[in-house]
Design an enzyme around this catalytic site. Structure first.
Site: not given
Ligand code: CTP
Ligand code: CA
Length: 223
Positions: A33-36, A101
């Site tokens: 995943g990512n930090h969005s 994102a």
């Protein structure tokens, strides 16, 4: 200039917004995943709804709450699920904003059971996800299209190329050079690029105010 003070300028419009990160399963308990945070997309959804439009908010995993009677939220996890949800709704919208994102890659074969710890190294093969924005840019009957771009070098050059490749009417460039911009913070610094390659620069400000600037530029062009 359209008078933004008079509310409900978008009362006869429907808007689709993608927001937040996507989670790509590695096994039943792990993901890429990512930090969005989904905050920018949520702020846009609220601002568009306050202008009277119906909003379909397609959101990856996010703790952000969005309450407005004109906003219908559809929660998804993966890029493929976001792609499917977008294409189920896209024919009924006048305007689409892609602030998600989206993970660029996903594991080729997510494990059916939790991966056990064994060897010292572990390789996970990834495959490219579909580009949701570009797929909408290719539609014959496409809505007014707003994309986002995050660049860390040659910002404008890369942004111009992205706008052209994805066929956007407006591209919002997130500046990473500013400390008050990007993931996890409540402020953002943006530039907006139109089809004629005009560039409009904005100051660092709260995401709710950034949403107002973006919606202002949209309203100038869709009414
Ligand atoms: N986007 C999308 N689907 C993807 C990847 C990106 O809809 N699979 C959208 C994003 O929501 C954003 C725009 O495309 O509106 C640009 O995303 P960005 O990550 O900046 O560009 P990429 O095309 O993925 O290129 P790169 O990450 O290599 O810079
Ligand atoms: Ca990307």
């Amino acid at each position: 200039e359209k008078d933004l003070q008079s509310k409900h300028l978008l009362h006869d419009k429907t808007c689709l917004i993608t927001a937040g990160p996507t989670y790509e399963a590695i096994d039943p308990v792990r993901f890429i995943g990512n930090h969005s945070s989904g905050k920018m997309g949520a702020a846009l959804a609220l601002e568009i709804a306050q202008q009277g439009a119906r909003v379909i908010l397609i959101m990856g995993p996010s703790a952000v709450k969005v309450e407005h009677h004109l906003i219908k939220r559809i929660d998804v996890q993966s890029a493929q699920q976001m792609y499917d949800a977008v294409h189920e709704k896209i024919a009924q919208v006048d305007l689409a904003i892609f602030s998600a994102a989206v993970a660029d890659y996903r594991p080729v074969n997510p494990a059916g059971q939790k991966i056990k710890k064994k060897s010292d190294t572990l390789q996970i093969e990834l495959v490219k996800n579909p580009d949701i924005l570009a797929s909408v840019g290719d539609l014959k009957n496409k809505p007014f299209l707003v994309g986002f771009a995050l660049e860390t070098e040659n910002e404008l050059e890369h942004a111009f190329a992205k706008a052209e490749k994805k066929n956007t009417d407006l591209l919002v460039l997130n500046s990473m050079r500013d400390k008050g911009a990007g993931f996890g913070v409540d402020t953002n610094k943006i530039s907006i690029i139109d089809r004629e390659k005009n560039v409009f620069d904005f100051e660092t400000k709260p995401k709710s105010e950034v949403a107002k600037d973006i919606v202002h530029e949209i309203i100038q062009r869709v009414l």
